[in-house]
Design an enzyme around this catalytic site. Sequence first.
Site, PDB file in Angstrom:
ATOM      1  N   ASP A  35      29.353  41.708  50.828  1.00  0.00           N
ATOM      2  CA  ASP A  35      30.707  41.388  51.270  1.00  0.00           C
ATOM      3  C   ASP A  35      31.011  42.182  52.534  1.00  0.00           C
ATOM      4  OD1 ASP A  35      33.247  40.221  51.106  1.00  0.00           O
ATOM      5  OD2 ASP A  35      34.057  41.968  50.070  1.00  0.00           O
ATOM      6  N   GLY A  36      31.719  41.572  53.449  1.00  0.00           N
ATOM      7  CA  GLY A  36      32.158  42.276  54.645  1.00  0.00           C
ATOM      8  C   GLY A  36      31.346  41.980  55.885  1.00  0.00           C
ATOM      9  N   ASN A  37      30.230  41.245  55.763  1.00  0.00           N
ATOM     10  CA  ASN A  37      29.420  40.936  56.939  1.00  0.00           C
ATOM     11  C   ASN A  37      30.187  40.096  57.954  1.00  0.00           C
ATOM     12  OD1 ASN A  37      27.093  42.263  55.992  1.00  0.00           O
ATOM     13  ND2 ASN A  37      26.516  40.482  54.795  1.00  0.00           N
ATOM     14  N   ARG A  39      33.536  39.954  58.390  1.00  0.00           N
ATOM     15  CA  ARG A  39      34.543  40.815  59.055  1.00  0.00           C
ATOM     16  C   ARG A  39      33.887  41.750  60.061  1.00  0.00           C
ATOM     17  NH1 ARG A  39      36.280  40.943  53.908  1.00  0.00           N
ATOM     18  NH2 ARG A  39      35.259  42.921  53.476  1.00  0.00           N
ATOM     19  N   HIS A  52      26.353  38.503  59.765  1.00  0.00           N
ATOM     20  CA  HIS A  52      25.463  38.094  58.673  1.00  0.00           C
ATOM     21  C   HIS A  52      24.015  38.493  58.972  1.00  0.00           C
ATOM     22  CE1 HIS A  52      28.585  36.115  56.449  1.00  0.00           C
ATOM     23  NE2 HIS A  52      28.874  35.322  57.455  1.00  0.00           N
ATOM     24  N   SER A  80      28.440  32.963  47.133  1.00  0.00           N
ATOM     25  CA  SER A  80      29.062  32.492  45.891  1.00  0.00           C
ATOM     26  C   SER A  80      29.442  31.019  46.000  1.00  0.00           C
ATOM     27  CB  SER A  80      30.315  33.319  45.578  1.00  0.00           C
ATOM     28  OG  SER A  80      31.365  32.970  46.456  1.00  0.00           O
ATOM     29  N   THR A  81      29.729  30.422  44.876  1.00  0.00           N
ATOM     30  CA  THR A  81      30.166  29.023  44.876  1.00  0.00           C
ATOM     31  C   THR A  81      31.474  28.868  45.663  1.00  0.00           C
ATOM     32  OG1 THR A  81      31.194  29.405  42.707  1.00  0.00           O
ATOM     33  CG2 THR A  81      29.011  28.381  42.728  1.00  0.00           C
ATOM     34  N   ASN A  83      32.129  30.329  48.394  1.00  0.00           N
ATOM     35  CA  ASN A  83      31.813  30.339  49.825  1.00  0.00           C
ATOM     36  C   ASN A  83      31.645  28.938  50.409  1.00  0.00           C
ATOM     37  OD1 ASN A  83      29.824  33.364  49.605  1.00  0.00           O
ATOM     38  ND2 ASN A  83      31.966  33.142  50.100  1.00  0.00           N
TER      39      ASN A  83
END
Length: 192
Positions: A35-37, A39, A52, A80-81, A83
């Site tokens: 998480d956070g890539n 941002r 990413h 995740s689904t 996404n």
Amino acid sequence: REHTARQHLSSDANTNRESGVPLSSVPRHIAVIMDGNRRYGRQRYGSATRGHWDGSKTLADFAKWCIAEGVQVLTVYAFSTENWDRDPDEVAALMAIFVRYCKELREEALVRGIRLRVLSTEADRIPADVAAGLKRMVEETAHCDKLLMNICLSYGSRGEMVHACRSLAADVQQGKMSSSDITENVITGRLL
């Protein structure tokens, strides 16, 4: 920058044990939510996609560290689904990254002895080119034994629970088991 990140993947950086934690105290299984890539990429480069790519480099470093430290299983929640609801251009960019990363990760995993496994609750949503790369990655690393890396892609925990419940309900309905046979261990056995 992308080329530098790709070169780093196959380097020996982060391959020496450094924590000092006794092997008997090292966790057997570590899970990471990537998480956070997005941002990070927007803040640092003005591009979510570049974030990413940096995240994939960090994952490679972390996998090397896990091997060095004696961790046996690394689970990575990569996509995740939920996404799938992101901007279609971003999803397309992520899928392009997955196609390329599947090849590079497979090659690196073979060198380092990493068995790759993909866990998905909505595999039918994964584009064919990504699915083909994932399949090859999983098949060709099946014999590796230094680290098991589970990659959760198009995965949702609720979907996993629904799948387990449906599987159990079908077995009860078909007379293969009774509802009283359902225990915590039986449910665990039906999870991905």
